[in-house]
Design an enzyme around this catalytic site. Structure first.
Site, PDB file in Angstrom:
ATOM      1  N   GLU A 100       0.594   3.907   1.908  1.00  7.28           N
ATOM      2  CA  GLU A 100       1.085   4.174   3.168  1.00  7.28           C
ATOM      3  C   GLU A 100       2.424   3.176   3.757  1.00  7.28           C
ATOM      4  O   GLU A 100       3.617   3.838   4.360  1.00  7.28           O
ATOM      5  CB  GLU A 100       0.054   3.845   4.225  1.00  7.28           C
ATOM      6  CG  GLU A 100      -1.136   4.774   3.854  1.00  7.28           C
ATOM      7  CD  GLU A 100      -2.174   4.103   3.022  1.00  7.28           C
ATOM      8  OE1 GLU A 100      -3.448   4.538   3.163  1.00  7.28           O
ATOM      9  OE2 GLU A 100      -1.830   3.188   2.209  1.00  7.28           O
TER      10      GLU A 100
ATOM     11  N   HIS B 113       0.831  -1.221   0.101  1.00  7.50           N
ATOM     12  CA  HIS B 113      -0.030  -0.053   0.014  1.00  7.50           C
ATOM     13  C   HIS B 113       0.803   1.339   0.089  1.00  7.50           C
ATOM     14  O   HIS B 113       2.136   1.145   0.367  1.00  7.50           O
ATOM     15  CB  HIS B 113      -0.911   0.107   0.987  1.00  7.50           C
ATOM     16  CG  HIS B 113      -2.018  -1.013   1.071  1.00  7.50           C
ATOM     17  ND1 HIS B 113      -2.925  -1.207   2.245  1.00  7.50           N
ATOM     18  CD2 HIS B 113      -2.235  -2.018   0.108  1.00  7.50           C
ATOM     19  CE1 HIS B 113      -3.654  -2.138   1.775  1.00  7.50           C
ATOM     20  NE2 HIS B 113      -3.431  -2.516   0.580  1.00  7.50           N
TER      21      HIS B 113
END
Length: 162
Positions: free
Chosen positions: A80, A78
Site C-alpha cells: 500500500e 508495504h
C-alpha cells in the site's frame, strides 16, 4: 460466456502484482483504481537500490518478531505504501480511488490510505489489526473482504476462447 466482475478483475491483478514481492514472510500486492482504471500498483519489498530480503535475509524473522509487530525494523515497504509512492512519483491523485489488496492493510498503511482520500479498500485475506479497522470505519473508508476467485479458464476444453 462468463466475464469476470470488475472487483474480481482488480483483485486478480493485485495477486499478480504480489508475485513481484521480495519479502520472505508474506507476498502482498495492491492496486489503486478509480473509474475502473488502474492508477498505480505496488508490492512489498525493499526500496529501490537497496538489497532485498531475498538477498540478505529477514531481520524480523531472525529476531523472531511476530507478524504485525515492529514494522520499523523491516527493510521493506508495504504494498500500500508503494502504491501511494508510485502515484506521487507520477503526479497521480488517489483521492476518491479504491484500493485492492491481497491482505487487509495494517494500521500504518490504513492511516496513509485515509489521508490519501481512498474511499474503499477491498482485501482478500485478513490481518490482525483491529485499530486499523476501527480507524478506517471512523474515517468513512469502506473495508470489504473479497476472497480471490480465479479468472475462468481460456482453454477451449473449458469452454473459453483460445
Amino acid at each position: 460466456m462468463h466475464r469476470v466482475a470488475w472487483p474480481d478483475y482488480f483483485m486478480n491483478i493485485a495477486h499478480l502484482v504480489a508475485e513481484r514481492s521480495t519479502c520472505l514472510r508474506r507476498r502482498v500486492g495492491a492496486v489503486a483504481v478509480k473509474d475502473k482504471r488502474i492508477l498505480a500498483t505496488g508490492y512489498n519489498g525493499a526500496p529501490s537500490k537497496v538489497a532485498h530480503c531475498l538477498d540478505v535475509g529477514c531481520l524480523r524473522e531472525q529476531l523472531g518478531v511476530p507478524s504485525g509487530q515492529r514494522h520499523e525494523i523491516c527493510r521493506g515497504l508495504h504494498a500500500e505504501q508503494n502504491v501511494i509512492i508510485q502515484a506521487a512519483v507520477h503526479g497521480i491523485s488517489l483521492a476518491g480511488a479504491e484500493v485492492y489488496c491481497t491482505h487487509q492493510p495494517c494500521l500504518i498503511c490504513s492511516k496513509m490510505l485515509i489521508n490519501c482520500g481512498i474511499v474503499k479498500i477491498w482485501y482478500a485475506s485478513g490481518y490482525p489489526d483491529e485499530l486499523a479497522h476501527q480507524m478506517l470505519h471512523e474515517a468513512g473508508v469502506t473495508l470489504e473482504l473479497l476472497p480471490l476467485r480465479p479468472a475462468p479458464s481460456a482453454c477451449p476444453e473449458a469452454g473459453g476462447r483460445a
